[in-house]
Design a protein around this motif. Structure first.
Motif, PDB file in Angstrom:
ATOM      1  N   GLN A 127       0.996   4.206  -2.697  1.00 30.16           N
ATOM      2  CA  GLN A 127       0.730   5.588  -2.299  1.00 30.16           C
ATOM      3  C   GLN A 127       1.894   6.496  -2.687  1.00 30.16           C
ATOM      4  OE1 GLN A 127      -2.053   6.618  -1.374  1.00 30.16           O
ATOM      5  NE2 GLN A 127      -3.158   5.026  -0.248  1.00 30.16           N
ATOM      6  N   ALA A 144       5.385  10.307   2.163  1.00 26.88           N
ATOM      7  CA  ALA A 144       5.100   8.959   1.674  1.00 26.88           C
ATOM      8  C   ALA A 144       6.360   8.099   1.670  1.00 26.88           C
ATOM      9  CB  ALA A 144       4.493   9.022   0.279  1.00 26.88           C
ATOM     10  N   ILE A 171      -6.512   2.485  -3.359  1.00 27.84           N
ATOM     11  CA  ILE A 171      -5.463   1.685  -2.724  1.00 27.84           C
ATOM     12  C   ILE A 171      -5.836   1.343  -1.287  1.00 27.84           C
ATOM     13  CG2 ILE A 171      -3.057   1.699  -1.976  1.00 27.84           C
ATOM     14  CD1 ILE A 171      -3.460   1.284  -4.955  1.00 27.84           C
ATOM     15  N   GLU A 172      -6.392   2.317  -0.577  1.00 30.65           N
ATOM     16  CA  GLU A 172      -6.780   2.067   0.818  1.00 30.65           C
ATOM     17  C   GLU A 172      -7.858   0.998   0.904  1.00 30.65           C
ATOM     18  OE1 GLU A 172      -7.987   5.877   2.138  1.00 30.65           O
ATOM     19  OE2 GLU A 172      -5.929   6.684   2.294  1.00 30.65           O
ATOM     20  N   THR A 208       1.767   9.856  -5.061  1.00 33.99           N
ATOM     21  CA  THR A 208       2.287  11.176  -4.682  1.00 33.99           C
ATOM     22  C   THR A 208       3.324  11.664  -5.689  1.00 33.99           C
ATOM     23  OG1 THR A 208       3.979  10.186  -3.253  1.00 33.99           O
ATOM     24  CG2 THR A 208       1.885  10.769  -2.229  1.00 33.99           C
ATOM     25  N   ARG A 233      -5.895   7.333  -4.150  1.00 29.29           N
ATOM     26  CA  ARG A 233      -5.439   6.876  -2.828  1.00 29.29           C
ATOM     27  C   ARG A 233      -6.509   6.040  -2.146  1.00 29.29           C
ATOM     28  NH1 ARG A 233      -3.527  12.427  -2.287  1.00 29.29           N
ATOM     29  NH2 ARG A 233      -1.270  12.481  -2.632  1.00 29.29           N
ATOM     30  N   SER A 245       0.827  -1.204   0.000  1.00 34.00           N
ATOM     31  CA  SER A 245       0.000   0.000   0.000  1.00 34.00           C
ATOM     32  C   SER A 245       0.860   1.251   0.000  1.00 34.00           C
ATOM     33  CB  SER A 245      -0.918  -0.009   1.227  1.00 34.00           C
ATOM     34  OG  SER A 245      -1.666   1.191   1.307  1.00 34.00           O
ATOM     35  N   ASP A 246       1.905   1.268   0.830  1.00 35.05           N
ATOM     36  CA  ASP A 246       2.766   2.455   0.889  1.00 35.05           C
ATOM     37  C   ASP A 246       3.529   2.645  -0.409  1.00 35.05           C
ATOM     38  OD1 ASP A 246       1.911   3.071   3.389  1.00 35.05           O
ATOM     39  OD2 ASP A 246       3.665   2.297   4.448  1.00 35.05           O
TER      40      ASP A 246
END
Length: 438
Positions: free
Chosen positions: A160, A209, A406-407, A164, A403, A156-157
């Motif tokens: 993200q 991020a 993805i979350e 960004t 975002r 996930s990160d």
């Protein structure tokens, strides 16, 4: 205008309707000097294998099992025989002064356990070892679920961070467009300042991020038993949502999990403890034999002895009552655990289904819509029909909805991991690409 590479990235995302992590790793999440990804791509299967090989939890439980084996060996040891030396009528007064009237006895005694006491000890030790083995299975499931959760967090990160960076690219191209319009005296200087502020905020969001990704990688490394995140880019497809069975099927699987089977092991342990306490009601018999020498006549004779504790049964009454109560406690505790497990399972199952609906809505309708709206707003801004504020709002909405996609996908995988943990199945996690599918 946007750079051609950025524009191609959006169109690709719009056509695919997904932001798979392998795609993000290839096009939208290039390595920055702030975030190191040494080595080849890292899959969930590799993370689980690393945890199995390195995590100290497994060494700890191996030691506990060895200790339980030692207790089982010790439980089977019979009472040791005793060698006794007794001297009587020596060094007294009068006729028994000195050693001339002494009587010396050399004896041998052996405790004979009755009531199957040794067998009950062995049985109790074996039940205790089984309890440790069940606890090890539970800890193993917990660790595998933790590794899977941390792996999803890293995916996930990574995604993200890719978003960004794309947002930073949009802000950069917007500033370039504003500067051209300022140079042409089509907009005031204040608009350039606003665009510069947007770019700085985008860069700060990108830096944040990166920090989030570094932290999540370190947590994943710790879950696998490593001090350093010495692995490559995590590889998996967050938007590939594995199916899940219906609730009744999942509930049936809960019955066979180590968490519930632990109560069966505990029942066996409590039953063996009760039988051991009952066996102790039967006192042991100590038999002895020896040789006695009388100094006065220089004669030797044999002696025999037998002893048994009195009132053995009443003295064990408290232990028996305690063992009976602890055995009776297991059933209600199991029912209580089952009630909590089924309620928790139903809650997670509902949340998982909701997360699937949200992912599909975001992927198939919302994200394509905001991408189309952003492109239309960009064209309208270039023609002077929209203001910079409207363009910035469209860009912010575009990033926000991506975002959120993805979350929502991460939430789905998180709920799926929890279901797998409750049902005792291996942690599934996001599927890897075809080249690295375990």
């Amino acid at each position: 205008m946007f750079s051609s590479s950025i524009r191609r990235a959006w169109l690709c995302a719009a056509m695919l309707g997904a932001l798979s992590v392998p795609l993000a790793a290839a096009t939208g999440t290039p390595d920055a000097h702030h975030v190191d990804h040494p080595g080849p791509h890292f899959t969930l299967a590799e993370a689980l294998a690393r945890a199995q090989a390195r995590h100290p939890l497994f060494a700890s439980y191996r030691a506990q099992l060895q200790a339980a084996d030692g207790r089982a060996v010790q439980a089977g040891v019979r009472p040791a025989p005793a060698l006794n030396l007794t001297v009587e009528n020596a060094f007294g007064t009068g006729e028994i002064s000195g050693y001339s009237a002494a009587e010396t006895t050399l004896g041998f005694s052996q405790l004979i356990e009755r009531g199957g006491l040794r067998d009950r000890r062995i049985e109790t030790a074996a039940a205790g070892r089984q309890q440790v083995a069940t606890d090890a299975d539970i800890a193993r499931l917990d660790l595998r679920a933790e590794v899977a959760r941390r792996f999803v967090h890293v995916l996930s990160d990574q995604a993200q961070l890719g978003i960004t960076r794309e947002a930073t690219g949009l802000a950069t191209s917007t500033l370039a467009e504003v500067e051209r319009r300022v140079a042409a005296a089509r907009v005031p200087l204040a608009e350039r300042l606003r665009a510069q502020i947007s770019l700085e905020r985008a860069r700060l969001a990108e830096e944040h991020a990166e920090h989030e990704l570094l932290s999540s990688r370190r947590h994943l490394a710790a879950a696998t038993g490593s001090m350093q995140a010495d692995f490559g880019l995590a590889e998996g497809d967050l938007l590939r949502l594995p199916p899940v069975a219906d609730f009744e099927t999942l509930l049936a699987q809960v019955q066979a999990t180590p968490d519930l089977l632990r109560f069966a092991s505990e029942t066996r342990l409590r039953e063996s403890e009760l039988r051991l306490a009952q066996a102790r009601r039967t006192p042991g018999l100590t038999l002895g034999a020896g040789i006695r020498r009388l100094e006065t006549s220089d004669d030797v004779g044999l002696i025999f002895s037998a002893s048994m504790p009195l009132f053995g049964a009443p003295r064990e009454r408290g232990n028996i009552l305690e063992s009976e109560a602890r055995l009776a406690q297991v059933g209600p505790e199991r029912e209580q655990a089952m009630l909590k497990a089924q309620a928790r399972l139903y809650e997670i199952w509902q949340e998982l289904n909701h997360a699937r609906v949200e992912v599909e809505a975001q992927r198939e309708r919302v994200v394509p819509a905001v991408e189309q709206a952003l492109e239309q707003t960009r064209h309208a801004y270039q023609r002077g029909r929209y203001s910079l504020l409207e363009l910035r709002d469209a860009q912010a909405e575009w990033a926000s909805q991506r975002r959120r996609l993805i979350e929502a996908a991460s939430e789905y995988h998180g709920y799926l991991i929890e279901i797998q943990r409750l049902t005792g199945a291996p942690a599934p996690g996001p599927a890897a690409t075809a080249s690295s599918q375990p």
